[in-house]
Structure formats: structure tokens, C-alpha cells
Design a protein around this motif. Structure first.
Motif, PDB file in Angstrom:
ATOM      1  N   VAL A  10       0.870  -1.172   0.000  1.00  0.00           N
ATOM      2  CA  VAL A  10       0.000   0.000   0.000  1.00  0.00           C
ATOM      3  C   VAL A  10       0.911   1.227   0.000  1.00  0.00           C
ATOM      4  CG1 VAL A  10      -1.677   1.318   1.362  1.00  0.00           C
ATOM      5  CG2 VAL A  10      -1.885  -1.169   1.170  1.00  0.00           C
ATOM      6  N   SER A  11       0.732   2.088  -0.986  1.00  0.00           N
ATOM      7  CA  SER A  11       1.641   3.223  -1.165  1.00  0.00           C
ATOM      8  C   SER A  11       0.869   4.541  -1.259  1.00  0.00           C
ATOM      9  CB  SER A  11       2.492   3.023  -2.419  1.00  0.00           C
ATOM     10  OG  SER A  11       3.385   4.092  -2.615  1.00  0.00           O
ATOM     11  N   HIS A  12       1.004   5.375  -0.223  1.00  0.00           N
ATOM     12  CA  HIS A  12       0.418   6.721  -0.177  1.00  0.00           C
ATOM     13  C   HIS A  12      -1.082   6.710  -0.484  1.00  0.00           C
ATOM     14  CE1 HIS A  12       4.518   8.170   0.104  1.00  0.00           C
ATOM     15  NE2 HIS A  12       4.827   7.502  -0.986  1.00  0.00           N
ATOM     16  N   LEU A  13      -1.777   5.684  -0.018  1.00  0.00           N
ATOM     17  CA  LEU A  13      -3.198   5.553  -0.289  1.00  0.00           C
ATOM     18  C   LEU A  13      -3.970   6.643   0.461  1.00  0.00           C
ATOM     19  CD1 LEU A  13      -4.716   3.555  -2.067  1.00  0.00           C
ATOM     20  CD2 LEU A  13      -5.219   2.209  -0.022  1.00  0.00           C
ATOM     21  N   THR A  14      -4.845   7.327  -0.268  1.00  0.00           N
ATOM     22  CA  THR A  14      -5.572   8.478   0.275  1.00  0.00           C
ATOM     23  C   THR A  14      -7.006   8.462  -0.228  1.00  0.00           C
ATOM     24  OG1 THR A  14      -3.545   9.809   0.302  1.00  0.00           O
ATOM     25  CG2 THR A  14      -5.635  11.011   0.377  1.00  0.00           C
ATOM     26  N   LYS A  15      -7.951   8.814   0.658  1.00  0.00           N
ATOM     27  CA  LYS A  15      -9.341   8.943   0.252  1.00  0.00           C
ATOM     28  C   LYS A  15      -9.972  10.122   0.974  1.00  0.00           C
ATOM     29  CE  LYS A  15     -13.136   8.004  -1.884  1.00  0.00           C
ATOM     30  NZ  LYS A  15     -13.230   8.216  -3.346  1.00  0.00           N
ATOM     31  N   HIS A  16     -10.452  11.092   0.172  1.00  0.00           N
ATOM     32  CA  HIS A  16     -11.152  12.254   0.717  1.00  0.00           C
ATOM     33  C   HIS A  16     -12.628  12.164   0.352  1.00  0.00           C
ATOM     34  CE1 HIS A  16      -7.206  14.841   0.531  1.00  0.00           C
ATOM     35  NE2 HIS A  16      -7.131  13.830   1.364  1.00  0.00           N
ATOM     36  N   TYR A  17     -13.497  12.432   1.308  1.00  0.00           N
ATOM     37  CA  TYR A  17     -14.922  12.594   1.060  1.00  0.00           C
ATOM     38  C   TYR A  17     -15.285  14.028   1.424  1.00  0.00           C
ATOM     39  CZ  TYR A  17     -15.317   7.480   0.891  1.00  0.00           C
ATOM     40  OH  TYR A  17     -15.187   6.158   0.560  1.00  0.00           O
ATOM     41  N   LYS A  19     -14.978  17.179   2.905  1.00  0.00           N
ATOM     42  CA  LYS A  19     -14.054  17.716   3.900  1.00  0.00           C
ATOM     43  C   LYS A  19     -13.448  16.636   4.795  1.00  0.00           C
ATOM     44  CE  LYS A  19     -16.313  22.244   4.197  1.00  0.00           C
ATOM     45  NZ  LYS A  19     -16.945  23.247   5.106  1.00  0.00           N
ATOM     46  N   LEU A  20     -13.853  15.396   4.616  1.00  0.00           N
ATOM     47  CA  LEU A  20     -13.369  14.294   5.451  1.00  0.00           C
ATOM     48  C   LEU A  20     -12.216  13.561   4.781  1.00  0.00           C
ATOM     49  CD1 LEU A  20     -13.616  12.277   7.832  1.00  0.00           C
ATOM     50  CD2 LEU A  20     -15.296  11.043   6.434  1.00  0.00           C
ATOM     51  N   ARG A  21     -11.103  13.417   5.510  1.00  0.00           N
ATOM     52  CA  ARG A  21      -9.990  12.610   5.037  1.00  0.00           C
ATOM     53  C   ARG A  21     -10.103  11.238   5.712  1.00  0.00           C
ATOM     54  NH1 ARG A  21      -4.912  16.056   6.532  1.00  0.00           N
ATOM     55  NH2 ARG A  21      -6.353  16.834   8.116  1.00  0.00           N
ATOM     56  N   ALA A  22     -10.745  10.307   5.048  1.00  0.00           N
ATOM     57  CA  ALA A  22     -10.958   8.984   5.637  1.00  0.00           C
ATOM     58  C   ALA A  22      -9.661   8.198   5.721  1.00  0.00           C
ATOM     59  CB  ALA A  22     -11.989   8.213   4.828  1.00  0.00           C
ATOM     60  N   PRO A  41      -8.930   2.247  15.792  1.00  0.00           N
ATOM     61  CA  PRO A  41     -10.214   2.530  16.432  1.00  0.00           C
ATOM     62  C   PRO A  41     -11.340   2.561  15.401  1.00  0.00           C
ATOM     63  CG  PRO A  41      -8.525   4.173  17.005  1.00  0.00           C
ATOM     64  CD  PRO A  41      -7.985   3.363  15.874  1.00  0.00           C
ATOM     65  N   ASN A  42     -12.578   2.540  15.875  1.00  0.00           N
ATOM     66  CA  ASN A  42     -13.717   2.726  14.976  1.00  0.00           C
ATOM     67  C   ASN A  42     -13.548   4.038  14.214  1.00  0.00           C
ATOM     68  OD1 ASN A  42     -15.075   0.387  15.680  1.00  0.00           O
ATOM     69  ND2 ASN A  42     -16.208   1.365  17.333  1.00  0.00           N
ATOM     70  N   GLY A  43     -13.785   3.996  12.915  1.00  0.00           N
ATOM     71  CA  GLY A  43     -13.657   5.199  12.105  1.00  0.00           C
ATOM     72  C   GLY A  43     -12.244   5.534  11.704  1.00  0.00           C
ATOM     73  N   ALA A  44     -11.303   4.618  11.954  1.00  0.00           N
ATOM     74  CA  ALA A  44      -9.897   4.902  11.642  1.00  0.00           C
ATOM     75  C   ALA A  44      -9.606   4.861  10.146  1.00  0.00           C
ATOM     76  CB  ALA A  44      -8.982   3.916  12.371  1.00  0.00           C
ATOM     77  N   GLY A  45     -10.500   4.231   9.368  1.00  0.00           N
ATOM     78  CA  GLY A  45     -10.285   4.121   7.934  1.00  0.00           C
ATOM     79  C   GLY A  45      -9.907   2.730   7.471  1.00  0.00           C
ATOM     80  N   LYS A  46     -10.051   1.731   8.346  1.00  0.00           N
ATOM     81  CA  LYS A  46      -9.638   0.373   7.990  1.00  0.00           C
ATOM     82  C   LYS A  46     -10.468  -0.195   6.839  1.00  0.00           C
ATOM     83  CE  LYS A  46     -10.285  -1.539  11.994  1.00  0.00           C
ATOM     84  NZ  LYS A  46     -10.947  -0.371  12.619  1.00  0.00           N
ATOM     85  N   THR A  47     -11.784  -0.156   6.977  1.00  0.00           N
ATOM     86  CA  THR A  47     -12.641  -0.733   5.939  1.00  0.00           C
ATOM     87  C   THR A  47     -12.509   0.035   4.628  1.00  0.00           C
ATOM     88  OG1 THR A  47     -14.215  -1.593   7.569  1.00  0.00           O
ATOM     89  CG2 THR A  47     -15.012  -1.326   5.315  1.00  0.00           C
ATOM     90  N   THR A  48     -12.409   1.365   4.696  1.00  0.00           N
ATOM     91  CA  THR A  48     -12.206   2.152   3.475  1.00  0.00           C
ATOM     92  C   THR A  48     -10.911   1.747   2.794  1.00  0.00           C
ATOM     93  OG1 THR A  48     -13.413   4.032   4.403  1.00  0.00           O
ATOM     94  CG2 THR A  48     -11.946   4.498   2.561  1.00  0.00           C
ATOM     95  N   THR A  49      -9.860   1.523   3.590  1.00  0.00           N
ATOM     96  CA  THR A  49      -8.586   1.087   3.028  1.00  0.00           C
ATOM     97  C   THR A  49      -8.731  -0.264   2.326  1.00  0.00           C
ATOM     98  OG1 THR A  49      -7.321   2.278   4.708  1.00  0.00           O
ATOM     99  CG2 THR A  49      -6.201   0.477   3.576  1.00  0.00           C
TER     100      THR A  49
END
Length: 305
Positions: A10-17, A19-22, A41-49
Motif C-alpha cells: 500500500v503506497s500513499h493511499l488516500t481517500k477524501h470525502y 471535507k473528510l480525510r478517511a 479505532p472505529n472510524g480509523a479508515g480500515k474498511t475504506t482502506t
């Protein structure tokens, strides 16, 4: 079943929604032949990743590759990557074995792959039972069976122990360790930190979409020396506490009469006792566990931003 070597990078993976940086510039590597715990933690971005890794969510930036190839570019991805992101979903009136055979037919896999996968997850006795009669734990097993159909070199599981009883959790642990021992790359997201400490060879810890710590479990636990304690028992607790306080250690009494010492290791406590002429009946170093380390590393970090 046999498998080749295929790392996840995984290299510099980024997801913005809006104003939210998931997920925020996240990079890590999952090595072959090892089980890696993906924690946060919950909401850390694991599932999005995980969804970005599997091409289910389009990243704002960055990449995730399997053996150097993006999931979308894999030739017959079912043979490379098996994934379970939630409890298996199937037609309520279809049996477990028929559910897997439908997948085999769609993916161009032989029918016997369904029987082999079902046997591997211990569902052969329930092969002909309808899906609507499956417990949540059985649905989890069926989902893993579906992930194994193509004999993949990579397995990605999101909270696979949900719905499993203690025996089922132990079964899950043994299965994933066996898959890694075959040379597969196994990535597991879970909130069961005690189980992760027993299961994982490596951990990747994230919070607020960013990497907090990664590495072998023993290395990560060993790095948090401030959380380690020494348990000591003596007939001279006041004298020992005074000697240890001179060494800037923190001493606390336990209900069973023993003392816990923070700030010194077992050898240093023993040396201080020797110099003070204090008799010791017990001296045990107690390293921080994964839950303590996780809470320390993620303290004050919001799950989402």
C-alpha cells in the motif's frame, strides 16, 4: 492447496470525502507467509482502506498492489486474492454448497473447488442446509470458503471472528496460521486485540486514516518500555519501595501483597533490592500486551477527521 509468494504494498493511499480525510497518505507492506493484523479505532479508515485495495472504492491518490499488480489489473483475481469484508451473503433458499458452486460456475472454477473449500472451513456437515438456517458464525465460515475457492495467494478478512464462539475463534486462528504457513499473505482486520496478539505475526496500526505503527508484534510490544512492569514480592515492601524510589521508579501495592514497579526492568529491580539488602520471594517482568500498546498509541486520536 499450495500458494506462491505475493506481498501487498500500500503506497500513499488516500481517500477524501468532501471535507473528510478517511484515509490520509497511508503506506505499509503485508509480507507473504505471515499473518498481519490491521488495527485501528472505529472510524480509523480500515474498511475504506480494504475497499480501496480491492477496487471497490476509488482512491483519491495512491495505490495498492498485489505482487506489484493492482487488483483491477489482475488476471482472474479470484485466483490471486480472496476477501471477506462482511458476513457472507447468499440467497436464503440456497444451500451452502450450491452458493459456492454458483460462484465457481461464474468464475470458471471446477465444481470440486466448492466441496474442498467447504471442507476446509468445517461446513461439510451443513453443506445442504439452506443459508437462511445458518448462524452468523456459519455465515462467516461460508464467506471464508468463498474466498478460498480460487486457491488465492492473498487473503483479506475484515472482522472474521464476528459471530464466532470461543471454539470458532480458535478454529479461525488455526486456519489463518495454517494458510500463512503455506506461504500465503494474510491480512486480518479485527477489534479483538487479545486474539490478534495470539494470531498475528505483524501489525499495522492506524488512527484517523494515518499510519501509527507497523512491524512484528514482538517488536511493537517491546518498543513500549514505558508500559512494561515488574511484579515483585518481598517481606520488606517498605524498604524495597524506598530503594526503588531512589531510582525514579514508580511503585504500587497490589491487593495480594505484591508490588508492581514501572520505570525499571526486572534486572534493575533485583539489583536495587540486592544493594538495599532486601529479600525477594518473586521477581517477574511483565511486558505490555497489545491492548495496552494499542490504547497508548491511539490515545487522543480521533477515528475520523
Amino acid at each position: 492447496m499450495t500458494a506462491g509468494s505475493e506481498e501487498i504494498v500500500v503506497s500513499h493511499l488516500t481517500k477524501h470525502y468532501k471535507k473528510l480525510r478517511a484515509v490520509d497518505n497511508l503506506s505499509f507492506t503485508v509480507h507473504s507467509g505471515r499473518v498481519t493484523g490491521f488495527l485501528g479505532p472505529n472510524g480509523a479508515g480500515k474498511t475504506t482502506t480494504l475497499r480501496m485495495m480491492l477496487g471497490l472504492v476509488q482512491p483519491t491518490a495512491g495505490t495498492a498492489t498485489f505482487g506489484g499488480v493492482r487488483y483491477a489489473d489482475l488476471d482472474r483475481p479470484i485466483r490471486h486474492v480472496g476477501a471477506v469484508l462482511e458476513a457472507s451473503s447468499a440467497h436464503k433458499g440456497r444451500s451452502g454448497i450450491n452458493h459456492l458452486r454458483v460462484i465457481c460456475s461464474a468464475a470458471g472454477l471446477p465444481r470440486q473447488a466448492a466441496d474442498e473449500a467447504l471442507a476446509r472451513v468445517g461446513l461439510t456437515p451443513a453443506a445442504k442446509r439452506k443459508f437462511k438456517g445458518y448462524s452468523l458464525g456459519m455465515k462467516q465460515r461460508l464467506g471464508i470458503a468463498a474466498a478460498l475457492l480460487g486457491d488465492p495467494r492473498v487473503l483479506i478478512l475484515d472482522e472474521p471472528a464476528n459471530g464466532l464462539d470461543p471454539e470458532g475463534i480458535r478454529w479461525m486462528r488455526d486456519l489463518l496460521k495454517a494458510l500463512a504457513a503455506e506461504g500465503r499473505t494474510v491480512l486480518v482486520s479485527s477489534h479483538l486485540l487479545g486474539e490478534m496478539q495470539q494470531l498475528a505475526d505483524d501489525v499495522v496500526i492506524i488512527a484517523a486514516g494515518q499510519l501509527i505503527r507497523q512491524g512484528p508484534v514482538d517488536e511493537v510490544l517491546g518498543s513500549m518500555t514505558g508500559l512494561s512492569q515488574v511484579r515483585v514480592r518481598t517481606p520488606q515492601p517498605a524498604e524495597l519501595a524506598a530503594a526503588l524510589s531512589e531510582q525514579q521508579a514508580t511503585v504500587a501495592a497490589l491487593p495480594d501483597g505484591a508490588l508492581t514497579v514501572t520505570g525499571l526492568d526486572a534486572a534493575q529491580v533485583g539489583h536495587a533490592a540486592f544493594k538495599a539488602g532486601v529479600e525477594l520471594h518473586e521477581l517477574t517482568g511483565e511486558r505490555a500486551d497489545l491492548e495496552q500498546v494499542f490504547l497508548q498509541l491511539t490515545a487522543g486520536k480521533a477515528g475520523i477527521r
